[in-house]
Design an enzyme around this catalytic site. Structure first.
Site, mmCIF file in Angstrom:
data_model
loop_
_atom_site.group_PDB
_atom_site.id
_atom_site.type_symbol
_atom_site.label_atom_id
_atom_site.label_comp_id
_atom_site.label_asym_id
_atom_site.label_seq_id
_atom_site.Cartn_x
_atom_site.Cartn_y
_atom_site.Cartn_z
ATOM 1 N N ASN A 154 -8.712 -29.620 60.868
ATOM 2 C CA ASN A 154 -9.091 -30.723 60.248
ATOM 3 C C ASN A 154 -8.762 -31.838 61.203
ATOM 4 O OD1 ASN A 154 -6.358 -30.164 59.668
ATOM 5 N ND2 ASN A 154 -6.406 -31.656 58.039
ATOM 6 N N GLU B 236 -8.835 -36.020 60.986
ATOM 7 C CA GLU B 236 -8.837 -37.230 60.087
ATOM 8 C C GLU B 236 -9.247 -38.516 60.636
ATOM 9 O OE1 GLU B 236 -5.157 -37.520 57.856
ATOM 10 O OE2 GLU B 236 -5.452 -35.904 56.928
ATOM 11 N N CYS C 270 -13.176 -31.191 57.746
ATOM 12 C CA CYS C 270 -12.123 -30.310 57.440
ATOM 13 C C CYS C 270 -12.482 -29.272 58.314
ATOM 14 C CB CYS C 270 -12.517 -29.773 55.912
ATOM 15 S SG CYS C 270 -12.498 -31.043 54.698
ATOM 16 N N GLU D 71 -12.642 -25.986 57.866
ATOM 17 C CA GLU D 71 -13.676 -25.111 57.634
ATOM 18 C C GLU D 71 -15.011 -25.333 58.305
ATOM 19 O OE1 GLU D 71 -11.252 -25.111 53.796
ATOM 20 O OE2 GLU D 71 -11.857 -26.558 55.484
ATOM 21 N N CYS E 259 -12.199 -27.675 49.964
ATOM 22 C CA CYS E 259 -12.932 -28.803 49.072
ATOM 23 C C CYS E 259 -14.293 -28.356 48.634
ATOM 24 C CB CYS E 259 -12.655 -30.050 49.677
ATOM 25 S SG CYS E 259 -13.917 -30.138 51.063
ATOM 26 N N CYS F 127 -16.734 -28.275 51.375
ATOM 27 C CA CYS F 127 -16.874 -27.145 52.483
ATOM 28 C C CYS F 127 -17.184 -25.928 51.530
ATOM 29 C CB CYS F 127 -15.236 -26.899 52.688
ATOM 30 S SG CYS F 127 -14.910 -28.175 54.048
#
Length: 137
Positions: free
Chosen positions: A46, A48, A57, A59, A90, A93
């Site tokens: 991930n 940010e 993210c 994934e 999430c 994703c």
């Protein structure tokens, strides 16, 4: 179906990928390892940003890396965070992964692989968007 060794390797690669996570806001590190149909593995973490909406993210990072290298057929993805229990992708994703195949195996694990949850993306996202002509009725 993955062998036990393949699963263990994917979990380890996802756990290793967490090291590169950029998480100045949450401190929540996630790594992913994506297995293609030809046996290649792409990892992601991930990333940010101050504006969390624009973060990516692990994934989606792994899938994007694979697609940018010419891969679009995937067998499985392992996802590992720093939490004691496995965490789930999430909603964004889930939809992103679903678009690459509803039978994708999703392996959720804690860092040491002692707690593992296995599920397909279609079971994780049973009412995924599949196009404008597909409805719920």
């Amino acid at each position: 179906m993955l062998t036990k060794l393949q699963e263990e390797q994917l979990i380890q690669q996802a756990a290793d990928a967490r090291r590169y996570a950029r998480v100045p806001m949450s401190g929540f590190r996630v790594g992913a390892a994506l297995l293609t149909t030809d046996g290649s593995v792409f990892t992601g973490c991930n990333v940010e940003l101050e504006k969390m909406l624009y973060s990516i993210c692990a994934e989606r990072c792994a899938v994007t890396k694979a697609v940018s290298e010419g891969y679009q057929d995937f067998l499985a993805i392992a996802i590992v965070s720093d939490q004691k229990a496995p965490v789930s992708p999430c909603g964004t994703c889930r939809q992103f992964l679903y678009d690459f195949g509803s039978d994708l195996q999703v392996i959720l694990s804690n860092p040491d692989g002692s707690r593992i949850f296995r599920i397909t993306i279609k079971d994780l996202m049973p009412k995924a968007f599949t196009g404008p002509d597909e409805g719920l009725c």
